[in-house]
Design a protein around this motif. Structure first.
Motif, PDB file in Angstrom:
ATOM      1  N   ALA A 193       0.792  -1.153  -0.008  1.00 20.78           N
ATOM      2  CA  ALA A 193      -0.212  -0.174  -0.086  1.00 20.78           C
ATOM      3  C   ALA A 193       0.875   1.398  -0.033  1.00 20.78           C
ATOM      4  O   ALA A 193       0.454   1.962  -0.664  1.00 20.78           O
ATOM      5  N   ASP A 194       1.851   1.217   0.888  1.00 23.29           N
ATOM      6  CA  ASP A 194       2.822   2.469   0.877  1.00 23.29           C
ATOM      7  C   ASP A 194       3.425   2.575  -0.493  1.00 23.29           C
ATOM      8  O   ASP A 194       3.704   3.744  -0.903  1.00 23.29           O
ATOM      9  N   HIS A 195       3.916   1.556  -1.242  1.00 22.86           N
ATOM     10  CA  HIS A 195       4.398   1.552  -2.261  1.00 22.86           C
ATOM     11  C   HIS A 195       3.617   2.193  -3.497  1.00 22.86           C
ATOM     12  O   HIS A 195       4.213   3.115  -4.160  1.00 22.86           O
ATOM     13  N   VAL A 196       2.498   1.659  -3.563  1.00 25.78           N
ATOM     14  CA  VAL A 196       1.525   1.878  -4.634  1.00 25.78           C
ATOM     15  C   VAL A 196       1.212   3.441  -4.471  1.00 25.78           C
ATOM     16  O   VAL A 196       0.930   4.214  -5.327  1.00 25.78           O
ATOM     17  N   LEU A 197       0.933   3.869  -3.422  1.00 25.66           N
ATOM     18  CA  LEU A 197       0.687   5.298  -3.119  1.00 25.66           C
ATOM     19  C   LEU A 197       1.567   6.168  -3.469  1.00 25.66           C
ATOM     20  O   LEU A 197       1.405   7.213  -4.024  1.00 25.66           O
ATOM     21  N   ALA A 198       2.749   5.931  -3.111  1.00 25.23           N
ATOM     22  CA  ALA A 198       3.620   6.701  -3.538  1.00 25.23           C
ATOM     23  C   ALA A 198       4.078   6.783  -4.950  1.00 25.23           C
ATOM     24  O   ALA A 198       4.400   8.055  -5.496  1.00 25.23           O
ATOM     25  N   GLU A 199       3.888   5.697  -5.530  1.00 25.48           N
ATOM     26  CA  GLU A 199       3.942   5.723  -7.115  1.00 25.48           C
ATOM     27  C   GLU A 199       2.938   6.450  -7.765  1.00 25.48           C
ATOM     28  O   GLU A 199       3.247   7.319  -8.755  1.00 25.48           O
ATOM     29  N   VAL A 200       1.632   6.264  -7.322  1.00 24.27           N
ATOM     30  CA  VAL A 200       0.647   7.206  -7.960  1.00 24.27           C
ATOM     31  C   VAL A 200       0.548   8.715  -7.524  1.00 24.27           C
ATOM     32  O   VAL A 200      -0.053   9.396  -8.361  1.00 24.27           O
ATOM     33  N   SER A 201       1.423   8.735  -6.561  1.00 19.43           N
ATOM     34  CA  SER A 201       1.581  10.346  -6.080  1.00 19.43           C
ATOM     35  C   SER A 201       2.535  11.037  -6.887  1.00 19.43           C
ATOM     36  O   SER A 201       2.499  12.431  -6.593  1.00 19.43           O
ATOM     37  N   LYS A 202       3.357  10.454  -7.410  1.00 16.41           N
ATOM     38  CA  LYS A 202       4.565  11.087  -8.283  1.00 16.41           C
ATOM     39  C   LYS A 202       3.954  12.122  -9.322  1.00 16.41           C
ATOM     40  O   LYS A 202       3.060  11.517 -10.117  1.00 16.41           O
TER      41      LYS A 202
END
Length: 293
Positions: free
Chosen positions: A284-293
């Motif tokens: 979850a942390d990784h995915v949210l960081a990716e889509v927030s870029k």
């Protein structure tokens, strides 16, 4: 702005619901998507499920595209490519997973990458399959689409009905995948990676004397500390597939370590029960960081 991430999985299943909970805790948005209920409208450019257009979400996480693997499950992944074309990030990318779910496609990719694997013969010819069994002495006949050893058959060359068993297997599996039975010594390993980075390794330990160690067959999770060389093998095995979250199945045999397969969906329960790691939170942390870029 809150990101809306959908979790593609099996409603009610622990790993699917845990992953959805992890996103809900971080975003306030919770959605579990059963691809069996999805509708693809190519002219309208919509992929809907339970009234929600998946093409309007910020991201989709693939936990489980179908409860059982089959060519139909590959079609569900093809449907997700429309969402990707609309700009929705899918973790792992649909096309990468398509090349993985078929056991033969996974095997060929691993072989081409020089990864050590059990000796394997693939054929539609019953005579060639019988020759392979004679060569191996003991072999596991594996369906091209299966998980947790479902549909796999262990055959012995000296069995008087070996020919009949091969014929029965071929009736359900025209392309026969015949793999020499490995000496697992009662356990094999699941090595977990997130975005190509090593996370942990757990063991699946047989409790019943079954020929395989899967949890489905009574195996239990246990912690395991791999050597740097073993971690590097796992890293090389998963690298060609480009997956967000993956587990590499490895066995330590008297002849050295071998890789059975790379999984696009498994590892959440093993990481939790074998290593004490909350993989859903990491994803979850990784995915949210990716889509927030």
């Amino acid at each position: 702005m809150t990101k809306r991430i959908g979790v593609i999985g099996t409603p009610g299943k622990w790993s699917t619901e845990t992953l959805a909970d992890a996103f809900a805790a971080r975003t306030g948005h919770r959605q579990v998507i059963d691809m069996g209920a999805a509708v693809l409208d190519l002219d309208a450019g919509r992929l809907t499920c339970d009234g929600v257009d998946l093409c309007q979400l910020d991201g989709l996480v693939l936990k489980k595209v179908a409860e059982t693997y089959s060519p139909d499950a590959l079609d569900r992944l093809e449907m997700l490519r429309l969402a990707e074309a609309a700009g929705v990030r899918v973790f792992s990318p649909a096309e990468n997973v398509i090349r993985l779910m078929d056991r033969l496609a996974c095997t060929v990719t691993l072989r081409n990458a020089g990864i050590p694997m059990p000796k394997t013969i693939v054929t539609e010819d019953e005579g060639a399959a019988r020759d392979a069994l004679e060569q191996f002495g003991s072999a596991v006949f594996k369906p091209l689409f299966s998980t947790k050893a479902r549909g796999m058959v262990l055959l012995e060359a000296e069995a008087p009905d070996a020919g009949a068993q091969i014929a029965a297997f071929k009736a359900a599996n025209p392309m026969m995948y015949v793999q020499q039975k490995a000496d697992l010594s009662g356990e094999d390993l699941g090595m977990v990676f997130l975005n190509g980075d090593y996370v942990c390794t757990y063991a699946r330990v047989s409790q019943t004397g079954a020929w395989n160690t899967t949890i489905h067959s009574g195996g239990k999770y246990a912690p395991f500390e791999p050597s740097p060389e073993l971690i590097e093998l796992g890293r090389r095995a998963q690298a060609p597939f480009g997956l967000t979250f993956t587990t590499v199945d490895i066995a330590l045999t008297p002849e050295g370590p071998i890789v059975f397969e790379v999984s696009a969906f498994g590892g959440y329960s093993g990481a939790q029960k074998g290593c004490g790691i909350d993989a859903a939170a990491l994803v979850a942390d990784h995915v949210l960081a990716e889509v927030s870029k």
